[in-house]
Design an enzyme around this catalytic site. Structure first.
Site, PDB file in Angstrom:
ATOM      1  N   TYR A 172      45.098  47.831  43.078  1.00  0.00           N
ATOM      2  CA  TYR A 172      44.126  46.795  43.416  1.00  0.00           C
ATOM      3  C   TYR A 172      44.859  45.486  43.662  1.00  0.00           C
ATOM      4  CZ  TYR A 172      40.409  43.337  42.857  1.00  0.00           C
ATOM      5  OH  TYR A 172      39.550  42.291  43.054  1.00  0.00           O
ATOM      6  N   GLU A 260      40.265  40.673  49.280  1.00  0.00           N
ATOM      7  CA  GLU A 260      40.316  41.744  48.284  1.00  0.00           C
ATOM      8  C   GLU A 260      40.650  43.057  48.969  1.00  0.00           C
ATOM      9  OE1 GLU A 260      36.680  43.328  46.503  1.00  0.00           O
ATOM     10  OE2 GLU A 260      37.536  42.912  44.537  1.00  0.00           O
TER      11      GLU A 260
END
Ligand code: GDP
Ligand code: MN
Length: 451
Positions: A172, A260
């Protein structure tokens, strides 16, 4: 519009127009009130810094990925389609070993989402282009509901048809403008792909942060350290660091508030790839990011704002549960402020402006009550040019016709207020009157807390 810019906009409006808008009738009455409003306005701006805006421009994944690939960030080859047939053609044209088909909506969690066509999953992998066509048929034109959408989901107008790659590891990575750091911060976890909120809750030690000095930019040592924390080793580490650096530079260049990438993945062939992309943009930068803002897909915009504009009403959505119905920008801000001071949170504010007609009041209530977040309504109208009796008639009409289900607190002041109060109290409707702004806010907050 971002919340801060809303407040700034309102403040400017307050300084330049409020005193004049209300004309010579109200002006003396106003001076004292105005001073109070100004101090409320300034503290509201300070508080706005802690508010999260719901309104940063958000692009679709395919648009974000185009920006990324134009800036040297690695994404898969892809096409975009808005019919099942186009999706099929795109799948054939890709000529890939495997294809990934992805519904395009402005919300995450698509992989685990469900369509109202019955199809499960907004992300599908297949080797057969014909299957892409069949799946796309069950996606386009249907609503996809995920953890991040409203219950009924969001309509899918486009799908992304991309070359699927094998993923050996999912990490991530995000870059955010973080207020507590006073600048950009990299956030990463070796445990990507899944819900990052879950990782943050169960394994906070697996969330890594790297604060970046916006003037100095990202240092190679920072990018390398993040790559290492994400678990990239050997040649993959410097490749990941390079991708992180490019993502940071893109973040800055496009005035993003958030980039993101989840998953920020690794392939068995040894490539670091951004498999997903979510970018938010600073609305205050619209003037210098014209190309990006031109991509704004208004179909997922709050229809309520467009609807309000039709009736000459200004609607601004916030994220609390008390609807504010006000006239004038200064009063809007002071009302928000005083709700905060009393422990509540505004859901929105709707500015009625000057020269009010009864029908507008009715429309305003219709709009306010259409928002399911709203648990109470606070009316705070200061009658200068505005005649309070007209407002009162509008309110009672709206209450009856819309069969209002939430508590309503009304504070009216100024021109014809006695007449207005009579109209309200003779209406027999469950309307709570308030004597001043403070009283109104307290009563509105209490009515929500009771529920
Ligand atoms: P989200 O559910 O909205 O976050 O959509 P994503 O784009 O992140 O896709 C969901 C999941 O599908 C990812 O976490 C991956 O596990 C998987 N996925 C997406 N693209 C690919 C791909 O090209 N290859 C493989 N093997 N899996 C993929
Ligand atoms: Mn994702």
């Amino acid at each position: 519009m971002g919340t801060i810019s809303v407040y700034l906009h309102i403040l400017t409006h307050l300084i330049f127009t409020t005193a004049f808008e209300d004309g010579p009738v109200g002006i003396l009455y106003f001076i004292n009130e105005e001073v109070k409003l100004m101090s409320a306005a300034i503290s509201a701006i300070h508080r706005a810094v802690q508010l999260t805006s719901r309104r940063w421009l958000n692009l679709q994944e395919y648009q974000s990925k185009k920006l990324m690939s134009d800036n040297g960030v690695r994404v898969q080859r892809f096409f975009v389609a808005d019919t099942a047939n186009e999706a099929l053609e795109a799948a054939k044209r890709l000529n890939a070993k495997e294809i990934v088909l992805k519904a395009q909506i402005l919300a995450g969690g698509r992989g685990k989402g469900v369509f109202n066509s019955g199809l499960k999953g907004g992300v599908h992998l297949t080797k057969d282009p014909n299957v892409v066509g069949q799946l796309a048929k069950q996606m386009i034109g249907y609503n996809l509901a995920t953890k991040q959408t409203p219950k009924e989901g969001v309509k899918v107008n486009k799908v992304m048809v991309a070359e699927a790659l094998d993923i050996s590891r999912e990490t991530y990575l995000a870059i955010l403008m973080d207020r507590s750091c006073n600048g950009p911060v990299l956030v990463g976890s070796p445990q990507g792909g899944v819900d990052i909120e879950e990782v943050a809750a169960s394994n906070p030690e697996l969330i890594f942060k790297e604060q970046i000095d916006i003037f100095e930019g990202i240092k190679d040592s920072q990018a390398q350290r993040m790559a290492e924390n994400l678990g990239f080793v050997g040649p993959l580490k410097s490749q990941a660091a390079d991708q992180i650096t490019k993502l940071y530079n893109l973040f800055l260049k496009i005035d993003a508030t958030q980039v993101e990438v989840n998953p920020f993945g690794e392939t068995p062939e040894g490539q670091v790839v951004c498999f997903d992309a979510k970018i938010n943009f600073d609305d205050n930068a619209e003037f210098r990011q014209k190309d990006i803002f031109a991509m704004d897909d208004k179909s997922e915009n709050e229809p309520i704002e467009n609807e309000a504009a039709k009736y000459d009403l200004k609607y601004i959505g916030l994220d609390g549960n008390i609807a504010c119905f006000v006239n004038g920008a200064g009063l809007a801000m002071a009302t928000c402020d005083i709700i905060f001071l009393n422990g509540g949170k505004p859901a929105n504010f709707l500015d009625l402006g000057g020269g009010v007609k009864e029908a507008q009041v009715y429309q305003a209530f219709k709009l306010l009550t259409a928002d399911p977040k709203v648990e109470a309504i606070l009316v705070n109208i200061f009658g200068g040019i505005v005649n309070c009796a007209i407002i009162a008639n509008g309110i009672t009409k709206a209450c009856r016709e819309l069969e209002l289900k939430v508590p309503l607190v009304v504070r009216l002041e100024g021109t014809n207020v006695q007449e207005a109060q009579k109209i309200l109290s003779n209406s027999g409707l469950p309307i709570t009157s308030a004597v001043d702004l403070e009283d109104a806010a307290k009563k509105a907050v209490a009515s929500v807390a009771k529920k």
